[in-house]
Design a protein around this motif. Sequence first.
Motif, PDB file in Angstrom:
ATOM      1  N   ARG A  20       0.818  -1.211   0.000  1.00 28.66           N
ATOM      2  CA  ARG A  20       0.000   0.000   0.000  1.00 28.66           C
ATOM      3  C   ARG A  20       0.854   1.264   0.000  1.00 28.66           C
ATOM      4  O   ARG A  20       0.433   2.301  -0.522  1.00 28.66           O
ATOM      5  N   SER A  21       2.031   1.196   0.596  1.00 31.34           N
ATOM      6  CA  SER A  21       2.911   2.365   0.624  1.00 31.34           C
ATOM      7  C   SER A  21       3.548   2.615  -0.740  1.00 31.34           C
ATOM      8  O   SER A  21       3.613   3.751  -1.205  1.00 31.34           O
ATOM      9  N   LEU A  22       4.005   1.556  -1.389  1.00 31.66           N
ATOM     10  CA  LEU A  22       4.603   1.705  -2.711  1.00 31.66           C
ATOM     11  C   LEU A  22       3.561   2.020  -3.773  1.00 31.66           C
ATOM     12  O   LEU A  22       3.797   2.833  -4.679  1.00 31.66           O
ATOM     13  N   PHE A  23       2.403   1.385  -3.657  1.00 37.37           N
ATOM     14  CA  PHE A  23       1.336   1.539  -4.649  1.00 37.37           C
ATOM     15  C   PHE A  23       0.064   2.009  -3.940  1.00 37.37           C
ATOM     16  O   PHE A  23      -0.757   1.189  -3.519  1.00 37.37           O
ATOM     17  N   PRO A  24      -0.122   3.315  -3.772  1.00 34.20           N
ATOM     18  CA  PRO A  24      -1.266   3.841  -2.998  1.00 34.20           C
ATOM     19  C   PRO A  24      -2.606   3.372  -3.539  1.00 34.20           C
ATOM     20  O   PRO A  24      -2.796   3.202  -4.754  1.00 34.20           O
ATOM     21  N   TYR A  84      11.291  -0.642   5.168  1.00 38.08           N
ATOM     22  CA  TYR A  84      10.297  -0.351   6.206  1.00 38.08           C
ATOM     23  C   TYR A  84      10.844  -0.674   7.592  1.00 38.08           C
ATOM     24  O   TYR A  84      11.432  -1.740   7.792  1.00 38.08           O
ATOM     25  N   PRO A  85      10.605   0.192   8.557  1.00 36.29           N
ATOM     26  CA  PRO A  85      10.908  -0.161   9.952  1.00 36.29           C
ATOM     27  C   PRO A  85       9.821  -1.075  10.499  1.00 36.29           C
ATOM     28  O   PRO A  85       8.643  -0.891  10.203  1.00 36.29           O
ATOM     29  N   ILE A  86      10.214  -2.054  11.280  1.00 36.32           N
ATOM     30  CA  ILE A  86       9.249  -3.000  11.840  1.00 36.32           C
ATOM     31  C   ILE A  86       8.909  -2.616  13.269  1.00 36.32           C
ATOM     32  O   ILE A  86       9.789  -2.486  14.105  1.00 36.32           O
ATOM     33  N   VAL A 194       5.555  10.724  -4.108  1.00 34.32           N
ATOM     34  CA  VAL A 194       6.869  11.128  -3.601  1.00 34.32           C
ATOM     35  C   VAL A 194       7.966  10.821  -4.615  1.00 34.32           C
ATOM     36  O   VAL A 194       7.820   9.930  -5.462  1.00 34.32           O
ATOM     37  N   ALA A 195       9.059  11.551  -4.510  1.00 31.35           N
ATOM     38  CA  ALA A 195      10.212  11.342  -5.386  1.00 31.35           C
ATOM     39  C   ALA A 195      11.170  10.346  -4.733  1.00 31.35           C
ATOM     40  O   ALA A 195      11.257  10.266  -3.505  1.00 31.35           O
ATOM     41  N   PRO A 196      11.898   9.571  -5.538  1.00 28.73           N
ATOM     42  CA  PRO A 196      12.858   8.625  -4.965  1.00 28.73           C
ATOM     43  C   PRO A 196      14.041   9.341  -4.323  1.00 28.73           C
ATOM     44  O   PRO A 196      14.385  10.459  -4.689  1.00 28.73           O
ATOM     45  N   GLU A 197      14.646   8.654  -3.360  1.00 29.95           N
ATOM     46  CA  GLU A 197      15.826   9.199  -2.689  1.00 29.95           C
ATOM     47  C   GLU A 197      17.080   9.006  -3.540  1.00 29.95           C
ATOM     48  O   GLU A 197      17.981   9.833  -3.527  1.00 29.95           O
ATOM     49  N   PHE A 284      10.766   5.662   3.440  1.00 23.67           N
ATOM     50  CA  PHE A 284       9.589   5.404   4.266  1.00 23.67           C
ATOM     51  C   PHE A 284       9.112   6.685   4.941  1.00 23.67           C
ATOM     52  O   PHE A 284       7.915   6.934   5.056  1.00 23.67           O
ATOM     53  N   ASP A 285      10.048   7.492   5.399  1.00 22.76           N
ATOM     54  CA  ASP A 285       9.665   8.726   6.089  1.00 22.76           C
ATOM     55  C   ASP A 285       8.828   9.636   5.197  1.00 22.76           C
ATOM     56  O   ASP A 285       7.830  10.219   5.636  1.00 22.76           O
ATOM     57  N   LYS A 286       9.231   9.760   3.937  1.00 23.56           N
ATOM     58  CA  LYS A 286       8.477  10.624   3.031  1.00 23.56           C
ATOM     59  C   LYS A 286       7.103  10.043   2.719  1.00 23.56           C
ATOM     60  O   LYS A 286       6.106  10.766   2.680  1.00 23.56           O
ATOM     61  N   ILE A 287       7.059   8.733   2.502  1.00 19.10           N
ATOM     62  CA  ILE A 287       5.775   8.117   2.185  1.00 19.10           C
ATOM     63  C   ILE A 287       4.842   8.149   3.388  1.00 19.10           C
ATOM     64  O   ILE A 287       3.657   8.453   3.266  1.00 19.10           O
TER      65      ILE A 287
END
Length: 304
Positions: A20-24, A84-86, A194-197, A284-287
């Motif tokens: 869901r984070s990668l593909f809203p 992702y942080p767990i 969001v833009a990639p890092e 992850f922070d940006k998303i």
Amino acid sequence: MKQPVAYLGPRGTFTYEAARSLFPEESYQHTPCDSIPDVLTAVDSKEFAYGVVPVENAIEGSVNMTLDWLVHHVDVQITGELVYPITQNLMTHREHADWSFDRFTRVISHPQAVAQCRSHLREILPEAKIAYADSTAEAARQVAGHPEEAWVTVGPRSAGELYGLSVLRSGIQDYANNFTRFIAVGEKWSHPIVAPEREKCSLLITLPSDFPGALHRVLASFARNGVNLSRIESRPTKKKLGTYHFFIDAEQGANQPGVAEASQEIKKWGCGVRQLGSYPCYSFDKISGNRSVDKGVTTPYNQR
């Protein structure tokens, strides 16, 4: 029409949250699959345009099933990455939300989730028996369905929300810096918000069997061309005992001169070089700062 995304299911798992984070959800439709091979095969056969699977966990290491299927069974490209942080949560039936820990008799979860919290569980639930489920979501379903039992589960907050559980304690993982790296596979894409890092590429290197010092020369070639390598791992070729492929992640896109030149040098020495993907890496922070992502949920397989 929303584009289809396959992921290692079911819902209420860490991989579900990563997908869901990668593909809203505003633009994509998410479909759970029973296994990593099912996801990769569905993308390879064009049944799905995109897929999301775990590839590495900071504590448990690489997900070998993902690596082996990418090499031996399918021909799909890695097209994105998310780390992702767990955050593991101890949860129980809402009727038991005010119980003390010593009243619980069983912990149910996926083996990897239990492994990541073993020291903490021994400290707060030393007498509780451990039982395993096929996924963290399935464990949450079992706990929710048996209010008469003194059971708890370990998993992502989304699993608890899905089945109406109460969180007894959050952040019970033994290591604070626990992350899982997820990859997107399939067609080229870019995150809609969001833009990639940074850009990155993954290569599979096969060494010639009669070339002494080949691995040293491979690594020296990348260093000489100014390419930083963030990961090097060997896996059996499955052709002969003692023969290995090497997975290499380079901190540059494949179109950068350093990676291209190093690859050409390595090929001249008789090494096989297969590009597994050149792709963007997302933060992850940006998303998670975007409103379309549930900020209360963090994520991966190792815990399906």
